[in-house]
Motif scaffolding. Structure first.
Motif, PDB file in Angstrom:
ATOM      1  N   ARG A  29       9.962   5.271  -0.081  1.00  0.00           N
ATOM      2  CA  ARG A  29       8.808   4.504   0.351  1.00  0.00           C
ATOM      3  C   ARG A  29       8.469   3.430  -0.668  1.00  0.00           C
ATOM      4  N   THR A  30       8.022   2.296  -0.170  1.00  0.00           N
ATOM      5  CA  THR A  30       7.541   1.255  -1.072  1.00  0.00           C
ATOM      6  C   THR A  30       6.155   1.644  -1.572  1.00  0.00           C
ATOM      7  N   THR A  31       5.696   0.958  -2.597  1.00  0.00           N
ATOM      8  CA  THR A  31       4.361   1.237  -3.120  1.00  0.00           C
ATOM      9  C   THR A  31       3.283   1.028  -2.062  1.00  0.00           C
ATOM     10  N   PRO A  32       3.284  -0.075  -1.302  1.00  0.00           N
ATOM     11  CA  PRO A  32       2.278  -0.232  -0.249  1.00  0.00           C
ATOM     12  C   PRO A  32       2.324   0.891   0.784  1.00  0.00           C
ATOM     13  N   GLU A  33       3.524   1.367   1.122  1.00  0.00           N
ATOM     14  CA  GLU A  33       3.643   2.465   2.087  1.00  0.00           C
ATOM     15  C   GLU A  33       3.047   3.753   1.528  1.00  0.00           C
ATOM     16  N   ARG A  34       3.274   4.017   0.266  1.00  0.00           N
ATOM     17  CA  ARG A  34       2.701   5.217  -0.357  1.00  0.00           C
ATOM     18  C   ARG A  34       1.178   5.148  -0.342  1.00  0.00           C
ATOM     19  N   ILE A  35       0.659   3.982  -0.658  1.00  0.00           N
ATOM     20  CA  ILE A  35      -0.796   3.813  -0.661  1.00  0.00           C
ATOM     21  C   ILE A  35      -1.345   3.979   0.758  1.00  0.00           C
ATOM     22  N   LEU A  36      -0.696   3.360   1.734  1.00  0.00           N
ATOM     23  CA  LEU A  36      -1.163   3.447   3.120  1.00  0.00           C
ATOM     24  C   LEU A  36      -1.085   4.872   3.664  1.00  0.00           C
ATOM     25  N   GLN A  58      -5.707   8.059  -6.980  1.00  0.00           N
ATOM     26  CA  GLN A  58      -5.505   9.304  -7.727  1.00  0.00           C
ATOM     27  C   GLN A  58      -4.651  10.271  -6.923  1.00  0.00           C
ATOM     28  N   ALA A  59      -4.878  10.328  -5.609  1.00  0.00           N
ATOM     29  CA  ALA A  59      -4.134  11.255  -4.757  1.00  0.00           C
ATOM     30  C   ALA A  59      -2.654  10.900  -4.670  1.00  0.00           C
ATOM     31  N   CYS A  60      -2.334   9.608  -4.702  1.00  0.00           N
ATOM     32  CA  CYS A  60      -0.913   9.245  -4.623  1.00  0.00           C
ATOM     33  C   CYS A  60      -0.309   8.963  -5.997  1.00  0.00           C
ATOM     34  N   GLY A  61      -1.092   9.157  -7.043  1.00  0.00           N
ATOM     35  CA  GLY A  61      -0.561   9.060  -8.394  1.00  0.00           C
ATOM     36  C   GLY A  61      -0.164   7.663  -8.828  1.00  0.00           C
ATOM     37  N   LEU A  62      -0.940   6.675  -8.397  1.00  0.00           N
ATOM     38  CA  LEU A  62      -0.634   5.295  -8.774  1.00  0.00           C
ATOM     39  C   LEU A  62      -1.841   4.661  -9.460  1.00  0.00           C
ATOM     40  N   PHE A  78      -8.594  -0.163   4.681  1.00  0.00           N
ATOM     41  CA  PHE A  78      -8.913   0.608   5.886  1.00  0.00           C
ATOM     42  C   PHE A  78      -8.398  -0.110   7.132  1.00  0.00           C
ATOM     43  N   ARG A  79      -8.617  -1.406   7.181  1.00  0.00           N
ATOM     44  CA  ARG A  79      -8.143  -2.173   8.347  1.00  0.00           C
ATOM     45  C   ARG A  79      -6.628  -2.089   8.485  1.00  0.00           C
ATOM     46  N   GLU A  80      -5.940  -2.115   7.365  1.00  0.00           N
ATOM     47  CA  GLU A  80      -4.484  -2.001   7.400  1.00  0.00           C
ATOM     48  C   GLU A  80      -4.063  -0.613   7.891  1.00  0.00           C
ATOM     49  N   ALA A  81      -4.770   0.413   7.427  1.00  0.00           N
ATOM     50  CA  ALA A  81      -4.432   1.788   7.819  1.00  0.00           C
ATOM     51  C   ALA A  81      -4.680   2.019   9.299  1.00  0.00           C
ATOM     52  N   ILE A  82      -5.807   1.544   9.805  1.00  0.00           N
ATOM     53  CA  ILE A  82      -6.146   1.830  11.199  1.00  0.00           C
ATOM     54  C   ILE A  82      -5.357   0.961  12.184  1.00  0.00           C
ATOM     55  N   GLY A  83      -4.799  -0.129  11.681  1.00  0.00           N
ATOM     56  CA  GLY A  83      -4.026  -0.988  12.565  1.00  0.00           C
ATOM     57  C   GLY A  83      -2.529  -0.747  12.526  1.00  0.00           C
TER      58      GLY A  83
END
Length: 252
Positions: A29-36, A58-62, A78-83
């Motif tokens: 996974r890329t960093t943005p994918e891990r965050i999302l 903190q939860a994804c360790g970044l 949030f908008r990125e996650a929900i879309g």
């Protein structure tokens, strides 16, 4: 899928050991994918107001700064996650409806068949045990808590609007004597029942102690609750659309 022999020694940007449960998936996974992925889960569990960017990082360790770099602020994240899956689920429910309409030919579809078509993609995702879809569908149940922040949910509704319009047309075909307001009420009622059933499923999964190494929901339980959803929705629609029982009039 072959394992990565170096995955167990990887560390996060914060210096903590990387998650060992799924080393290959994490490594790819890329960093943005891990965050999302993490944002999707935490927003689904705790809601928009109960989750901070710091919680997510903190939860994804970044490092906290990476969230700012890739997404800007919490609203944007949030908008990125929900879309992120909205377009996909929209296409799937439209395809489900198209299959139904093709099978009925020139005959109007039945209410039960429409509700079944609408619920099929989501419940298939839940039965598959895919944690990403499990988290995303749970995230969608948070929408009712954000009525005063339509800017946050717009990325979902903008992409899902074609599917909503198609199902509204289908309900109108199935209820030829219903006016436009009743059809819209019927659609809103089905969506509300959908969210209630999903929340019940997630509550049962939590009580059962679902963990990262096990499917979050039992396929048997998912199908049983889907049956309840269809029966309850069909019964409610019948009451809403019954002649002599106008919406909003409790005396009928």
């Amino acid at each position: 899928m072959p394992s990565n022999s170096n995955s167990s020694t990887r560390t996060t940007a914060a210096g903590r050991p990387a998650t060992v449960a799924a080393p290959v998936a994490v490594a790819r996974r890329t960093t943005p994918e891990r965050i999302l992925d993490t944002a999707e889960e935490l927003f689904a569990l705790h809601g928009y107001f109960g989750t901070s960017i710091r919680d997510i990082m903190q939860a994804c360790g970044l490092e906290f700064s990476l969230a700012r770099y890739h997404f800007g602020n919490k609203d944007a994240l949030f908008r990125e996650a929900i879309g992120r899956r909205a377009g996909e689920i929209s296409k799937q429910v439209i395809a489900s409806l198209d299959a139904l309409l093709e099978s009925t030919g020139n005959m109007p579809p039945g209410i039960e068949a429409i509700v079944t078509a609408l619920s099929t993609p989501a419940f298939e995702h839940l039965k598959s045990g895919d944690r990403g879809w499990h988290n995303y569908l749970r995230l969608l149940t948070q929408n009712s808590c954000l009525l005063e922040r339509p800017d946050l949910t717009a990325p979902f509704y903008d992409q899902y609007s074609p599917a909503a319009a198609r199902y509204r047309e289908a309900f109108a075909l199935a209820l030829p004597n219903a006016d436009t307001d009743t059809v819209r009420l019927v659609q809103s009622f089905v969506e509300s029942v959908f969210h209630l059933v999903l929340n019940e499923l997630y509550a049962r999964a939590a009580k059962a102690g679902a963990n990262a190494s096990a499917p979050p929901l039992s396929p048997r339980e998912v199908e049983r609750m889907r049956t309840y959803l269809i029966r309850f929705a069909v019964g409610g629609i019948d009451a809403l659309a019954r002649p002599g029982s106008p919406p909003g009039n409790p005396e009928h």
